[in-house]
Design a protein around this motif. Structure first.
Motif, PDB file in Angstrom:
ATOM      1  N   TYR A 144       0.692  -1.514   0.229  1.00  0.00           N
ATOM      2  CA  TYR A 144       0.033  -0.199  -0.090  1.00  0.00           C
ATOM      3  C   TYR A 144       0.962   1.073  -0.160  1.00  0.00           C
ATOM      4  N   GLY A 145       1.646   1.248   0.754  1.00  0.00           N
ATOM      5  CA  GLY A 145       2.827   2.446   0.492  1.00  0.00           C
ATOM      6  C   GLY A 145       3.736   2.789  -0.655  1.00  0.00           C
ATOM      7  N   ALA A 146       3.775   1.686  -1.358  1.00  0.00           N
ATOM      8  CA  ALA A 146       4.346   1.485  -2.070  1.00  0.00           C
ATOM      9  C   ALA A 146       3.555   2.408  -3.211  1.00  0.00           C
ATOM     10  N   ALA A 147       2.218   1.789  -3.570  1.00  0.00           N
ATOM     11  CA  ALA A 147       1.001   2.656  -4.147  1.00  0.00           C
ATOM     12  C   ALA A 147       1.031   4.044  -4.159  1.00  0.00           C
ATOM     13  N   VAL A 148       0.883   4.365  -2.971  1.00  0.00           N
ATOM     14  CA  VAL A 148       0.749   5.799  -2.528  1.00  0.00           C
ATOM     15  C   VAL A 148       1.944   6.730  -3.068  1.00  0.00           C
ATOM     16  N   ASP A 149       2.705   6.261  -2.508  1.00  0.00           N
ATOM     17  CA  ASP A 149       3.380   6.969  -3.012  1.00  0.00           C
ATOM     18  C   ASP A 149       4.226   6.953  -4.301  1.00  0.00           C
ATOM     19  N   TRP A 150       3.825   6.140  -5.564  1.00  0.00           N
ATOM     20  CA  TRP A 150       3.910   5.994  -6.524  1.00  0.00           C
ATOM     21  C   TRP A 150       2.879   6.649  -7.494  1.00  0.00           C
ATOM     22  N   SER A 151       1.711   6.948  -6.966  1.00  0.00           N
ATOM     23  CA  SER A 151       0.804   7.032  -7.365  1.00  0.00           C
ATOM     24  C   SER A 151       0.241   8.806  -7.481  1.00  0.00           C
ATOM     25  N   ARG A 152       1.590   9.927  -6.352  1.00  0.00           N
ATOM     26  CA  ARG A 152       1.295  10.628  -5.742  1.00  0.00           C
ATOM     27  C   ARG A 152       2.928  11.083  -6.831  1.00  0.00           C
ATOM     28  N   GLY A 153       3.479  10.857  -7.872  1.00  0.00           N
ATOM     29  CA  GLY A 153       4.227  11.136  -8.695  1.00  0.00           C
ATOM     30  C   GLY A 153       4.998  11.174  -8.652  1.00  0.00           C
ATOM     31  N   ASN A 154       5.465   9.857  -7.894  1.00  0.00           N
ATOM     32  CA  ASN A 154       7.132   9.011  -7.442  1.00  0.00           C
ATOM     33  C   ASN A 154       6.845   8.602  -8.772  1.00  0.00           C
ATOM     34  N   ARG A 155       7.112   8.253 -10.204  1.00  0.00           N
ATOM     35  CA  ARG A 155       6.699   7.228 -11.236  1.00  0.00           C
ATOM     36  C   ARG A 155       7.920   7.761 -11.832  1.00  0.00           C
ATOM     37  N   ARG A 156       9.346   7.176 -11.420  1.00  0.00           N
ATOM     38  CA  ARG A 156      10.547   7.469 -12.448  1.00  0.00           C
ATOM     39  C   ARG A 156      10.070   5.914 -13.134  1.00  0.00           C
ATOM     40  N   LEU A 157       9.722   4.870 -12.557  1.00  0.00           N
ATOM     41  CA  LEU A 157       9.278   3.581 -12.859  1.00  0.00           C
ATOM     42  C   LEU A 157       7.898   2.717 -13.649  1.00  0.00           C
ATOM     43  N   SER A 158       8.018   2.395 -14.454  1.00  0.00           N
ATOM     44  CA  SER A 158       6.578   1.979 -14.855  1.00  0.00           C
ATOM     45  C   SER A 158       5.350   1.575 -13.731  1.00  0.00           C
ATOM     46  N   ALA A 159       4.409   1.136 -14.324  1.00  0.00           N
ATOM     47  CA  ALA A 159       4.170   0.175 -12.859  1.00  0.00           C
ATOM     48  C   ALA A 159       4.104  -1.319 -12.713  1.00  0.00           C
ATOM     49  N   GLU A 160       5.347  -1.870 -14.348  1.00  0.00           N
ATOM     50  CA  GLU A 160       5.398  -3.390 -14.169  1.00  0.00           C
ATOM     51  C   GLU A 160       7.050  -3.356 -13.306  1.00  0.00           C
ATOM     52  N   ARG A 161       8.158  -1.930 -12.817  1.00  0.00           N
ATOM     53  CA  ARG A 161       9.486  -2.232 -13.266  1.00  0.00           C
ATOM     54  C   ARG A 161       8.918  -2.116 -11.859  1.00  0.00           C
ATOM     55  N   MET A 162       7.674  -1.130 -10.452  1.00  0.00           N
ATOM     56  CA  MET A 162       7.569  -0.509  -9.479  1.00  0.00           C
ATOM     57  C   MET A 162       6.845  -2.179  -9.026  1.00  0.00           C
ATOM     58  N   ALA A 163       6.232  -3.285  -9.793  1.00  0.00           N
ATOM     59  CA  ALA A 163       5.837  -3.827  -8.794  1.00  0.00           C
ATOM     60  C   ALA A 163       7.035  -4.722  -8.932  1.00  0.00           C
ATOM     61  N   ASP A 164       7.927  -4.486  -9.479  1.00  0.00           N
ATOM     62  CA  ASP A 164       9.089  -6.526  -9.863  1.00  0.00           C
ATOM     63  C   ASP A 164      10.132  -5.546  -8.295  1.00  0.00           C
ATOM     64  N   GLU A 165      10.075  -4.271  -7.793  1.00  0.00           N
ATOM     65  CA  GLU A 165      10.789  -3.796  -7.236  1.00  0.00           C
ATOM     66  C   GLU A 165      10.593  -3.954  -5.473  1.00  0.00           C
ATOM     67  N   VAL A 166       8.576  -3.718  -5.789  1.00  0.00           N
ATOM     68  CA  VAL A 166       7.963  -4.433  -4.737  1.00  0.00           C
ATOM     69  C   VAL A 166       8.761  -6.001  -4.110  1.00  0.00           C
ATOM     70  N   MET A 167       7.837  -6.594  -5.187  1.00  0.00           N
ATOM     71  CA  MET A 167       7.844  -8.494  -4.824  1.00  0.00           C
ATOM     72  C   MET A 167       9.540  -8.157  -4.110  1.00  0.00           C
ATOM     73  N   ALA A 168      10.293  -8.332  -4.903  1.00  0.00           N
ATOM     74  CA  ALA A 168      11.913  -8.128  -4.050  1.00  0.00           C
ATOM     75  C   ALA A 168      11.942  -8.337  -2.799  1.00  0.00           C
ATOM     76  N   VAL A 169      11.428  -6.548  -2.891  1.00  0.00           N
ATOM     77  CA  VAL A 169      10.953  -6.545  -1.093  1.00  0.00           C
ATOM     78  C   VAL A 169      10.237  -8.147  -0.274  1.00  0.00           C
ATOM     79  N   LEU A 170       9.241  -7.555  -0.908  1.00  0.00           N
ATOM     80  CA  LEU A 170       8.528  -8.900  -0.161  1.00  0.00           C
ATOM     81  C   LEU A 170       8.927  -9.906   0.362  1.00  0.00           C
ATOM     82  N   LEU A 171       9.804 -10.735  -0.963  1.00  0.00           N
ATOM     83  CA  LEU A 171      10.069 -11.360  -1.447  1.00  0.00           C
ATOM     84  C   LEU A 171      11.580 -11.986  -0.349  1.00  0.00           C
ATOM     85  N   ALA A 172      12.287 -11.671  -0.272  1.00  0.00           N
ATOM     86  CA  ALA A 172      13.536 -11.165   0.605  1.00  0.00           C
ATOM     87  C   ALA A 172      13.313 -11.012   1.484  1.00  0.00           C
ATOM     88  N   GLY A 173      11.846 -10.362   1.920  1.00  0.00           N
ATOM     89  CA  GLY A 173      11.057  -9.788   3.268  1.00  0.00           C
ATOM     90  C   GLY A 173      10.513 -11.076   3.960  1.00  0.00           C
TER      91      GLY A 173
END
Length: 206
Positions: free
Chosen positions: A169-198
Protein backbone atom coordinates in the motif's frame (compact mmCIF):
# COMPACT_ATOMS: atom_id res chain seq x y z
CA UNK A 1 -54.93 -22.89 6.48
CA UNK A 2 -51.61 -22.50 8.30
CA UNK A 3 -49.71 -24.04 5.38
CA UNK A 4 -51.41 -21.66 2.98
CA UNK A 5 -50.57 -18.72 5.21
CA UNK A 6 -46.95 -19.81 5.42
CA UNK A 7 -46.83 -20.10 1.66
CA UNK A 8 -48.16 -16.60 1.24
CA UNK A 9 -45.70 -15.24 3.79
CA UNK A 10 -42.88 -17.01 2.01
CA UNK A 11 -43.81 -15.40 -1.30
CA UNK A 12 -44.15 -12.04 0.40
CA UNK A 13 -40.71 -12.37 2.00
CA UNK A 14 -39.12 -13.26 -1.34
CA UNK A 15 -40.82 -10.32 -3.00
CA UNK A 16 -39.55 -7.99 -0.29
CA UNK A 17 -36.05 -9.42 -0.67
CA UNK A 18 -36.14 -8.76 -4.41
CA UNK A 19 -37.34 -5.21 -3.86
CA UNK A 20 -34.63 -4.63 -1.26
CA UNK A 21 -31.93 -5.94 -3.58
CA UNK A 22 -33.26 -3.81 -6.41
CA UNK A 23 -33.36 -0.62 -4.34
CA UNK A 24 -29.88 -1.36 -2.97
CA UNK A 25 -28.54 -1.78 -6.50
CA UNK A 26 -30.28 1.37 -7.73
CA UNK A 27 -28.94 3.43 -4.85
CA UNK A 28 -25.36 2.37 -5.56
CA UNK A 29 -25.76 2.92 -9.29
CA UNK A 30 -27.30 6.35 -8.75
CA UNK A 31 -24.55 7.32 -6.33
CA UNK A 32 -21.83 6.42 -8.84
CA UNK A 33 -23.56 8.43 -11.56
CA UNK A 34 -23.80 11.46 -9.28
CA UNK A 35 -20.15 11.09 -8.28
CA UNK A 36 -19.16 11.42 -11.93
CA UNK A 37 -21.49 14.37 -12.47
CA UNK A 38 -20.97 16.57 -9.42
CA UNK A 39 -18.46 15.04 -7.00
CA UNK A 40 -18.98 13.67 -3.51
CA UNK A 41 -19.18 16.91 -1.45
CA UNK A 42 -22.09 18.23 -3.53
CA UNK A 43 -24.17 15.06 -3.35
CA UNK A 44 -27.07 14.94 -0.88
CA UNK A 45 -29.12 12.00 0.35
CA UNK A 46 -32.10 13.47 -1.47
CA UNK A 47 -30.11 13.58 -4.72
CA UNK A 48 -29.35 9.88 -4.43
CA UNK A 49 -32.91 8.94 -3.48
CA UNK A 50 -34.39 11.01 -6.32
CA UNK A 51 -32.04 9.51 -8.90
CA UNK A 52 -32.83 5.99 -7.67
CA UNK A 53 -36.56 6.82 -7.56
CA UNK A 54 -36.91 5.78 -3.91
CA UNK A 55 -37.71 7.72 -0.75
CA UNK A 56 -35.21 8.78 1.90
CA UNK A 57 -36.45 6.07 4.24
CA UNK A 58 -35.40 3.43 1.72
CA UNK A 59 -31.94 4.96 1.56
CA UNK A 60 -31.58 4.83 5.36
CA UNK A 61 -32.78 1.24 5.39
CA UNK A 62 -29.58 0.37 3.50
CA UNK A 63 -27.02 2.98 4.59
CA UNK A 64 -26.67 5.23 7.66
CA UNK A 65 -25.29 8.11 5.56
CA UNK A 66 -23.63 8.92 2.26
CA UNK A 67 -20.18 8.23 3.72
CA UNK A 68 -21.08 4.59 4.32
CA UNK A 69 -22.29 4.34 0.73
CA UNK A 70 -19.04 5.90 -0.49
CA UNK A 71 -16.91 3.45 1.47
CA UNK A 72 -18.88 0.48 0.19
CA UNK A 73 -18.58 1.72 -3.39
CA UNK A 74 -14.80 2.09 -3.00
CA UNK A 75 -14.46 -1.39 -1.53
CA UNK A 76 -16.64 -2.88 -4.25
CA UNK A 77 -14.50 -1.37 -7.00
CA UNK A 78 -11.27 -2.65 -5.47
CA UNK A 79 -12.66 -6.13 -4.85
CA UNK A 80 -14.03 -6.38 -8.38
CA UNK A 81 -10.64 -5.40 -9.76
CA UNK A 82 -8.89 -8.03 -7.67
CA UNK A 83 -11.43 -10.67 -8.71
CA UNK A 84 -10.86 -9.79 -12.36
CA UNK A 85 -7.06 -10.06 -12.19
CA UNK A 86 -6.17 -12.69 -9.58
CA UNK A 87 -6.43 -16.40 -10.40
CA UNK A 88 -9.06 -18.34 -8.48
CA UNK A 89 -6.43 -20.42 -6.66
CA UNK A 90 -4.29 -17.39 -5.76
CA UNK A 91 -2.10 -17.69 -2.68
CA UNK A 92 1.23 -16.68 -1.17
CA UNK A 93 3.31 -17.48 -4.25
CA UNK A 94 5.40 -15.40 -6.62
CA UNK A 95 2.88 -15.33 -9.48
CA UNK A 96 -0.23 -14.20 -7.58
CA UNK A 97 1.80 -11.79 -5.43
CA UNK A 98 3.22 -10.14 -8.54
CA UNK A 99 -0.26 -9.74 -10.01
CA UNK A 100 -1.58 -8.38 -6.72
CA UNK A 101 1.15 -5.76 -6.39
CA UNK A 102 0.72 -4.43 -9.92
CA UNK A 103 -3.07 -4.45 -9.58
CA UNK A 104 -2.86 -2.33 -6.42
CA UNK A 105 -0.45 0.10 -8.08
CA UNK A 106 -2.68 0.58 -11.10
CA UNK A 107 -5.87 0.75 -9.06
CA UNK A 108 -4.50 3.36 -6.69
CA UNK A 109 -3.12 5.46 -9.55
CA UNK A 110 -6.51 5.44 -11.25
CA UNK A 111 -8.53 6.17 -8.12
CA UNK A 112 -6.24 8.77 -6.56
CA UNK A 113 -6.31 10.70 -9.82
CA UNK A 114 -10.02 11.25 -9.23
CA UNK A 115 -9.71 12.37 -5.59
CA UNK A 116 -8.29 15.65 -4.37
CA UNK A 117 -5.80 15.03 -1.51
CA UNK A 118 -7.97 17.02 0.92
CA UNK A 119 -11.15 15.31 -0.21
CA UNK A 120 -12.92 12.92 2.15
CA UNK A 121 -12.68 10.33 -0.62
CA UNK A 122 -8.89 10.05 -0.24
CA UNK A 123 -8.78 8.74 3.35
CA UNK A 124 -11.67 6.36 2.69
CA UNK A 125 -9.91 5.01 -0.39
CA UNK A 126 -6.76 4.44 1.63
CA UNK A 127 -8.61 2.59 4.38
CA UNK A 128 -10.60 0.46 1.94
CA UNK A 129 -7.50 -0.63 0.00
CA UNK A 130 -5.25 -1.29 2.99
CA UNK A 131 -7.86 -3.18 5.04
CA UNK A 132 -8.86 -5.41 2.14
CA UNK A 133 -5.20 -6.01 1.29
CA UNK A 134 -4.53 -7.06 4.88
CA UNK A 135 -7.47 -9.49 4.92
CA UNK A 136 -6.46 -11.05 1.61
CA UNK A 137 -2.79 -11.44 2.55
CA UNK A 138 -3.68 -12.84 5.97
CA UNK A 139 -5.74 -15.55 4.28
CA UNK A 140 -2.88 -16.36 1.89
CA UNK A 141 -0.29 -16.52 4.67
CA UNK A 142 -2.42 -18.70 6.94
CA UNK A 143 -3.11 -21.14 4.12
CA UNK A 144 0.59 -21.21 3.26
CA UNK A 145 1.50 -21.97 6.86
CA UNK A 146 -1.17 -24.66 7.14
CA UNK A 147 0.39 -26.50 4.20
CA UNK A 148 4.00 -26.07 5.38
CA UNK A 149 6.07 -28.86 6.91
CA UNK A 150 8.33 -26.94 9.29
CA UNK A 151 7.24 -25.48 12.63
CA UNK A 152 5.73 -22.02 12.50
CA UNK A 153 8.13 -19.14 13.32
CA UNK A 154 7.57 -17.17 16.55
CA UNK A 155 5.67 -14.32 14.92
CA UNK A 156 2.04 -14.19 14.01
CA UNK A 157 0.41 -14.38 10.62
CA UNK A 158 -1.35 -11.13 11.52
CA UNK A 159 1.97 -9.31 11.91
CA UNK A 160 3.27 -10.63 8.60
CA UNK A 161 0.06 -9.68 6.79
CA UNK A 162 0.18 -6.22 8.36
CA UNK A 163 3.78 -5.66 7.24
CA UNK A 164 3.14 -6.92 3.72
CA UNK A 165 -0.10 -4.96 3.24
CA UNK A 166 1.51 -1.70 4.36
CA UNK A 167 4.56 -2.35 2.16
CA UNK A 168 2.38 -2.78 -0.93
CA UNK A 169 0.00 0.00 0.00
CA UNK A 170 2.76 2.46 0.92
CA UNK A 171 4.56 1.84 -2.36
CA UNK A 172 1.31 2.40 -4.28
CA UNK A 173 0.61 5.69 -2.48
CA UNK A 174 4.10 7.08 -3.04
CA UNK A 175 4.20 5.95 -6.66
CA UNK A 176 0.74 7.32 -7.48
CA UNK A 177 1.53 10.73 -5.96
CA UNK A 178 4.17 11.51 -8.52
CA UNK A 179 7.16 9.29 -7.84
CA UNK A 180 6.67 7.56 -11.19
CA UNK A 181 10.17 7.39 -12.57
CA UNK A 182 9.41 3.67 -12.84
CA UNK A 183 6.61 2.05 -14.81
CA UNK A 184 3.95 0.11 -12.93
CA UNK A 185 5.62 -3.11 -14.07
CA UNK A 186 9.08 -2.07 -12.85
CA UNK A 187 7.72 -0.73 -9.57
CA UNK A 188 5.89 -4.01 -9.02
CA UNK A 189 9.17 -5.87 -9.59
CA UNK A 190 10.93 -3.78 -6.93
CA UNK A 191 8.13 -4.24 -4.40
CA UNK A 192 8.19 -7.98 -5.11
CA UNK A 193 11.92 -8.12 -4.45
CA UNK A 194 11.35 -6.61 -1.00
CA UNK A 195 8.44 -8.93 -0.21
CA UNK A 196 10.24 -12.09 -1.26
CA UNK A 197 13.45 -11.13 0.50
CA UNK A 198 11.63 -10.23 3.71
CA UNK A 199 8.05 -11.10 4.55
CA UNK A 200 7.76 -13.53 1.66
CA UNK A 201 10.54 -15.70 3.07
CA UNK A 202 9.21 -15.44 6.61
CA UNK A 203 5.71 -16.47 5.60
CA UNK A 204 6.94 -19.55 3.76
CA UNK A 205 8.94 -20.74 6.77
CA UNK A 206 5.76 -21.59 8.67
Amino acid sequence: MEAAACGKNGKSDKSQDRRARRSYRLLKQSFLELMREKGFPAITIQDIADRADVNRGTFYAHFPDKYALLEEALRDKFRHRLAATLPEDAGWERGPLRILVQTVLEHYREMSGRCHPTDVVGPMLERAVQEDLYALLLDWIERSRANAVADAPPYSSETLALMASWAIYGAAVDWSRGNRRLSAERMADEVMAVLLAGTGRLASEG
